[in-house]
Design an enzyme around this catalytic site. Structure first.
Site: not given
Lengths: 414, 53
Positions: A35, A89, A91, A93, A155, A174, A202, A235
């Site tokens: 993104h 999380h 999100e 991914d 986040h 994350d 990051y 990640h």
């Protein structure tokens, strides 16, 4: 432990990371744009399987990688034996494969933070019940126990940590992660400088706007979790060696203490703004500070954000194109404004042909970013002459002076 | 009536509109919000709000 854990033959094996925990994620070697964040080393989507009495999956992967994750799970246990799924999380991914995994394994329960429950509902419009867990709440997995900690806006609103008590293992979603595809699964198997750079990148591109919350969390972390033997982020590699060091790095970045470095960002049409930028850069260096010249045709916005993380000054230059900012400059200003780097000094500069609005637009954005403007805009009609370049060089000198001043103030005893 | 901004996520509480999803009527000042009211976007408590500029 009741489960048989013989490793079946598969091209996608799970990787054991502790006594009870396996990495069952996916490696995305080809991703180059996350993104709008340039991921030149790809990334991983980490999911973890806890082989407790209640077999528990922590997070999932981006939807197209579902088969890879399921194969890794199947290499150690029948996926249908998964009892619980914990979503740290929402999100996509990490949650993209969640609806399909829920269909496939029919877990006894799926857990998320209260805001995670809402976020998952707004993503997937599921009819299944997802159970909200409160901050500080514990869940028994039979022979093992996990505790949940809400990390709102670190986040996303839904972000949550899950801590495996018996192994002092923190599943940090994350936080403490990085975009890095690798065959190695642990931090101490990888190059230190590469890890540091990707961790910093990051932080600068994902966590920076929430630095005040990072500081608040890190302040209470020693009481909350006195022992952390391993951090398993969503990640990049699992951290088992550099835990104290990465916490220190996070503290330093979150404080946003300026260094003696100026970042000069610009784009150019006929090299005039480029000449100005180079003269400013030389002025900064002559003044005894460090400079990083970042032409927008050569540097991606996420590299500029990374370089700015430990800078003290931001100078932005743009030609005026059709009464406006050059588009690439508008891009970087929008991006940096959102990242909310605080405590910078700066200035705007640029060349123009007839109207020259761009530098004014830069100044407005710098002011909105609370950058302390140390100079009026430096504008040059068409092509800079020797005098104009001398003004740019002088601006660089003033930047260096301001940087030294702010560093002196920082070092001064209170 | 002053507007208040959530320092966690940027949500703006505007008394003119209240927070109808959570049964807060239009015209309710920030000070009059119940103590357990929280940000409808990110769940932050009232203590995480500051007066909006």
């Amino acid at each position: 432990m009741a489960h048989e854990t013989q490793q079946n033959q598969t091209p996608f094996p799970a990787v054991r990371i502790s006594e009870h925990v396996y990495w069952v994620g996916a490696v995305d070697w080809s991703l180059r744009d996350f993104h709008g964040y340039a991921t030149e080393h790809g990334t991983t989507y980490n999911a973890y399987l806890i082989l407790a009495d209640k077999v528990t999956l922590i997070d999932t992967v981006k939807a197209p990688f579902m088969d890879e994750m399921m194969a890794r799970i199947a290499s150690i246990i029948d996926p249908a034996k998964i009892d619980y799924i914990i979503s740290n999380h929402a999100e996509m991914d990490h949650s993209g494969a969640l609806p399909a995994v829920m269909r496939a394994v029919e877990p006894e329960a799926v857990y998320a933070s209260p805001l995670g429950v809402k976020a998952l509902a707004d993503h997937f419009h599921l009819t299944d019940t997802i159970t909200p867990v409160k901050d500080g709440e514990s869940l028994s997995l039979g022979n093992l126990n996990v505790t949940f900690y809400e990390t709102r806006m670190l986040h996303w609103p839904d972000s949550m940590f899950t801590y495996l008590q018996e192994e002092a293992l923190l599943f940090s979603n994350d936080a403490f992660g990085m975009h890095l595809a690798s065959s190695e699964r642990f931090d101490d198997e990888l190059d230190v400088a590469l890890l540091h750079h990707e961790t910093e990148k990051y932080y600068a591109n994902i966590l920076l706007p929430y630095s005040h919350l990072v500081l608040r969390l890190l302040e209470k972390l020693p009481d909350l979790l006195p022992a952390i033997d391993m951090i398993a982020p969503d990640h990049g590699p699992v951290r088992r060696s550099g835990i104290a060091a990465v916490i220190e790095d996070y503290q330093r970045w979150a404080r946003q203490a300026p260094s003696n470095k100026a970042v000069i960002v610009y784009d150019t049409m006929w090299e005039s703004t480029a000449q100005m930028a180079r003269a400013i850069c030389e002025g900064v260096i002559a003044g005894g500070a460090k400079a990083m010249l970042m032409p927008l045709n050569a540097f991606h916005r996420s590299e500029i954000a990374t370089e700015l993380l430990d800078a003290g000054a931001l100078l932005v230059g743009s030609p005026t194109l059709n009464n406006n900012l050059f588009p690439s400059v508008a891009d970087i200003l929008t991006y940096l404004r959102g990242l909310k780097r605080r405590g910078l000094v700066g200035a705007a500069f640029g060349s123009y042909g007839w109207s020259g609005e761009a530098v004014g637009h830069i100044n407005e954005t710098l002011a909105a970013m609370k950058v302390e403007l140390i100079s009026d805009v430096v504008k040059v009609k068409y092509v800079p002459d020797a005098d104009a370049l001398a003004r740019c060089f002088a601006l660089g000198g003033r930047v260096a002076e301001a940087l030294q001043q702010s560093n002196l103030e920082l070092r001064a005893p209170e | 009536m002053n507007r208040y901004e959530c320092t966690l996520c940027g949500y703006l509480y505007d008394p003119q509109f209240g927070d109808p999803d959570n049964d807060i009527l239009a015209g309710t000042t920030f000070e009059d919000l119940p103590d357990d009211w929280c940000c409808p976007e990110c769940g932050a408590g009232k203590e995480d709000f500051t007066p909006a500029e």
